[in-house]
Motif scaffolding. Structure first.
Motif, PDB file in Angstrom:
ATOM      1  N   PRO A 147      34.985  -7.878  84.338  1.00  0.00           N
ATOM      2  CA  PRO A 147      35.124  -7.175  83.058  1.00  0.00           C
ATOM      3  C   PRO A 147      36.500  -7.418  82.439  1.00  0.00           C
ATOM      4  O   PRO A 147      37.413  -7.903  83.108  1.00  0.00           O
ATOM      5  N   ASN A 148      36.622  -7.068  81.162  1.00  0.00           N
ATOM      6  CA  ASN A 148      37.888  -7.169  80.435  1.00  0.00           C
ATOM      7  C   ASN A 148      38.411  -8.612  80.400  1.00  0.00           C
ATOM      8  O   ASN A 148      39.606  -8.850  80.480  1.00  0.00           O
ATOM      9  N   LEU A 187      32.937 -10.714  81.005  1.00  0.00           N
ATOM     10  CA  LEU A 187      32.566  -9.766  79.964  1.00  0.00           C
ATOM     11  C   LEU A 187      33.805  -9.214  79.296  1.00  0.00           C
ATOM     12  O   LEU A 187      34.805  -8.957  79.952  1.00  0.00           O
ATOM     13  N   SER A 230      33.828  -6.267  77.704  1.00  0.00           N
ATOM     14  CA  SER A 230      33.789  -4.804  77.829  1.00  0.00           C
ATOM     15  C   SER A 230      34.471  -4.324  79.104  1.00  0.00           C
ATOM     16  O   SER A 230      34.488  -5.024  80.119  1.00  0.00           O
ATOM     17  N   PRO A 289      34.490  -1.532  82.226  1.00  0.00           N
ATOM     18  CA  PRO A 289      33.424  -0.841  82.957  1.00  0.00           C
ATOM     19  C   PRO A 289      33.485   0.677  82.772  1.00  0.00           C
ATOM     20  O   PRO A 289      33.638   1.435  83.724  1.00  0.00           O
ATOM     21  N   ALA A 306      29.992  -2.342  80.226  1.00  0.00           N
ATOM     22  CA  ALA A 306      29.954  -3.683  80.827  1.00  0.00           C
ATOM     23  C   ALA A 306      28.542  -4.016  81.303  1.00  0.00           C
ATOM     24  O   ALA A 306      28.090  -5.155  81.155  1.00  0.00           O
ATOM     25  N   GLU A 330      26.516  -4.987  78.286  1.00  0.00           N
ATOM     26  CA  GLU A 330      26.895  -6.323  77.829  1.00  0.00           C
ATOM     27  C   GLU A 330      26.326  -7.390  78.762  1.00  0.00           C
ATOM     28  O   GLU A 330      25.869  -8.443  78.313  1.00  0.00           O
TER      29      GLU A 330
END
Length: 75
Positions: free
Chosen positions: A10-11, A29, A31, A33, A38, A41
């Motif tokens: 994530p991020n 991703l 997004s 969490p 996430a 997505e």
């Protein structure tokens, strides 16, 4: 039904779903969490990649971890 084990980051700076040389899958991703963002997505990304509706993609295991089991109903 197709089952994928996906390692999620994530991020990330960019969104990508890639199959590695050993056959495993990695997803990047944007997004965080938080509140399932996430995961949502990831479902959308897998659906786009495999050209199926999002309703046919479910996370069956690892929803709160980085390694997830994703099922694709490809009827």
């Amino acid at each position: 039904m197709t089952i994928l084990q996906i390692r999620v980051k994530p991020n990330a700076q960019r969104v990508a779903l890639e199959q590695q040389g050993d056959g495993s899958w990695h997803a990047r991703l944007k997004s965080l969490p938080i509140e399932g963002r996430a995961n949502a997505e990831l479902v959308a990304l897998v659906a786009r990649h495999f050209a199926v509706p999002e309703a046919r993609v479910t996370i069956r295991g690892g929803a709160s971890g980085r390694t997830k089991w994703v099922h694709i109903d490809d009827r």
